[in-house]
Design a protein around this motif. Structure first.
Motif, PDB file in Angstrom:
ATOM      1  N   HIS A   1      -4.139 -13.064  -1.119  1.00  0.00           N
ATOM      2  CA  HIS A   1      -4.759 -12.049  -0.316  1.00  0.00           C
ATOM      3  C   HIS A   1      -4.691 -10.802  -1.294  1.00  0.00           C
ATOM      4  N   HIS A   2      -3.953 -10.621  -2.409  1.00  0.00           N
ATOM      5  CA  HIS A   2      -3.960  -9.602  -3.125  1.00  0.00           C
ATOM      6  C   HIS A   2      -4.701  -9.894  -4.434  1.00  0.00           C
ATOM      7  N   LEU A   3      -5.155 -10.958  -4.869  1.00  0.00           N
ATOM      8  CA  LEU A   3      -5.786 -11.367  -6.024  1.00  0.00           C
ATOM      9  C   LEU A   3      -6.983 -12.109  -5.765  1.00  0.00           C
TER      10      LEU A   3
ATOM     11  N   ASN B   1      -7.839  -9.900 -17.922  1.00  0.00           N
ATOM     12  CA  ASN B   1      -7.310  -8.708 -17.522  1.00  0.00           C
ATOM     13  C   ASN B   1      -7.088  -8.753 -15.928  1.00  0.00           C
ATOM     14  N   ILE B   2      -6.159  -8.035 -15.443  1.00  0.00           N
ATOM     15  CA  ILE B   2      -6.002  -7.868 -13.845  1.00  0.00           C
ATOM     16  C   ILE B   2      -6.378  -6.352 -13.604  1.00  0.00           C
ATOM     17  N   VAL B   3      -7.340  -6.150 -12.939  1.00  0.00           N
ATOM     18  CA  VAL B   3      -7.808  -4.605 -12.537  1.00  0.00           C
ATOM     19  C   VAL B   3      -7.498  -4.533 -11.118  1.00  0.00           C
ATOM     20  N   ARG B   4      -7.028  -3.267 -10.676  1.00  0.00           N
ATOM     21  CA  ARG B   4      -6.742  -2.902  -9.447  1.00  0.00           C
ATOM     22  C   ARG B   4      -7.965  -2.499  -8.929  1.00  0.00           C
ATOM     23  N   GLN B   5      -8.372  -2.575  -7.614  1.00  0.00           N
ATOM     24  CA  GLN B   5      -9.707  -2.287  -7.118  1.00  0.00           C
ATOM     25  C   GLN B   5      -9.406  -0.957  -6.012  1.00  0.00           C
ATOM     26  N   SER B   6     -10.427  -0.434  -5.614  1.00  0.00           N
ATOM     27  CA  SER B   6     -10.139   0.880  -4.731  1.00  0.00           C
ATOM     28  C   SER B   6      -9.489   0.582  -3.666  1.00  0.00           C
ATOM     29  N   ASP B   7      -9.372  -0.741  -2.996  1.00  0.00           N
ATOM     30  CA  ASP B   7      -8.582  -0.996  -2.013  1.00  0.00           C
ATOM     31  C   ASP B   7      -7.265  -1.545  -2.126  1.00  0.00           C
ATOM     32  N   GLY B   8      -6.816  -1.270  -3.435  1.00  0.00           N
ATOM     33  CA  GLY B   8      -5.401  -1.645  -3.839  1.00  0.00           C
ATOM     34  C   GLY B   8      -5.199  -3.399  -4.161  1.00  0.00           C
TER      35      GLY B   8
ATOM     36  N   LYS C   1       0.692  -1.308  -0.002  1.00  0.00           N
ATOM     37  CA  LYS C   1       0.034  -0.013  -0.067  1.00  0.00           C
ATOM     38  C   LYS C   1       0.969   1.266  -0.118  1.00  0.00           C
ATOM     39  N   THR C   2       2.060   1.325   0.744  1.00  0.00           N
ATOM     40  CA  THR C   2       2.988   2.234   0.737  1.00  0.00           C
ATOM     41  C   THR C   2       3.350   2.688  -0.801  1.00  0.00           C
ATOM     42  N   LEU C   3       3.688   1.491  -1.235  1.00  0.00           N
ATOM     43  CA  LEU C   3       4.675   1.607  -2.710  1.00  0.00           C
ATOM     44  C   LEU C   3       3.338   2.136  -3.693  1.00  0.00           C
ATOM     45  N   GLN C   4       1.970   1.766  -3.638  1.00  0.00           N
ATOM     46  CA  GLN C   4       1.174   2.080  -4.193  1.00  0.00           C
ATOM     47  C   GLN C   4       0.935   3.766  -4.242  1.00  0.00           C
TER      48      GLN C   4
END
Length: 319
Positions: free
Chosen positions: A119-121, A255-262, A49-52
């Motif tokens: 956790h991420h995907l 496709n792999i889409v980023r959500q609002s929560d990262g 999250k910090t990196l994003q």
């Protein structure tokens, strides 16, 4: 309803570009390599999250500094979405820069993401890969330069399927080596584009009932045809259509889409199985573009609008 005839793109890119000197290119390549090496250390040291968040800040700065790229994004969004108010397109332009800033830092954190991928995907449509495997003819996966497409190999490393992907070499061998090491996976093989023997290796993966992933949403120096893309003729690679007609493999788009929560959602959608009795290369390539366009319309700010998608003209196409 009347049939809408695709138009020729009216965007002119050439006036925005200046050739860099050999010295400038070397400085850029050396800096890019140094930045990438240092960046992987950062990608393992800081939380995602910090990196994003850092990436979004870099994207905002790039939006202010990169006038040429900003104009390309705005012009192409205007042509693709003429019915959308300019204020909304301006928001997408700003978000596009932020997205790719985050994407850069996510790539640097690839190993961190892969260690806790569940956790991420979240995956939607995985049954289509199983359908392709059960048919026994292999599976063609249409990728898109949308969201975080680099995560696809991380996802595939956790599946029982074998994957071959077409890789485009970068302008610096050092960068190629770093990225190849990053993408290494026990069940994934990268095939060099247009290298002698590549076509045979690609066909071989269908004989072995493997998956083959290719991205066809950019104008590149490969066999292509002109088909509609956002209602304008765009030079589009034909490899996916040629393989689908030759092998009878199931075609899936992803496709792999980023959500609002990262976090991210991998979307896998069934496109179909095709044969020469009902389709040809050009009509099938056009059909694939329709599916790609539909996915981009869902999250337009996460597609690579920096790429000069309509730079080639019909008389320049390689059949």
């Amino acid at each position: 309803m009347p049939v809408q005839v695709p138009k020729l793109a009216t965007i002119h890119y050439s006036s925005s570009y200046k050739r860099r000197s050999a010295t400038a290119k070397k400085i850029k390549r050396d800096f890019s390599y140094w930045l990438l090496k240092k960046g992987f250390w950062l990608g393992s040291a800081l939380p995602l999250k910090t990196l994003q968040s850092l990436g979004r800040s870099v994207g905002k700065l790039a939006f202010l500094l990169l006038k040429r790229e900003r104009k390309i994004v705005k012009d192409q969004l205007k042509m693709a979405f003429p019915q959308i108010p300019s204020a909304q397109r301006d928001i997408w332009t700003y978000e596009c820069f932020q997205h790719f800033g985050s994407f850069l830092f996510e790539v640097l954190a690839t190993r961190q993401i892969c260690q806790n991928l569940n956790h991420h995907l979240t995956v939607d449509g995985e049954e289509h890969l199983e359908e392709g495997f059960q048919r026994g003819r292999g599976t063609i996966i249409l990728g898109i330069h949308l969201g975080n497409w680099e995560m696809f190999i991380s996802y595939f490393s956790k599946t029982p399927y074998q994957l071959k992907v077409v890789a485009t070499k970068m302008y610096d061998d050092r960068l190629n080596e770093v990225l190849e090491n990053l993408r290494k996976s026990p069940n994934t093989v990268s095939l060099p584009r247009q290298k002698e023997g590549s076509w045979r290796m690609i066909l071989d993966c269908f004989k072995k009932n493997e998956c083959f992933a290719v991205l066809i949403d950019q104008d590149s120096n490969v066999p292509s045809c002109f088909v509609p893309f956002f209602d304008h003729l765009a030079k589009t690679p034909t490899i996916a259509a040629r393989l689908a007609l030759k092998t009878g493999a199931l075609v899936v788009i992803s496709n792999i889409v980023r959500q609002s929560d990262g976090r991210f959602v991998l979307e896998l959608e069934r496109v179909g199985v095709f044969d020469k009795q009902h389709d040809d290369v050009q009509s099938l390539t056009a059909k694939f573009n329709q599916h790609i366009e539909a996915m981009i319309r869902r999250t337009p700010a996460q597609w690579a609008w920096f790429h000069r998608r309509w730079k080639s003209k019909p008389e320049q196409v390689q059949a």
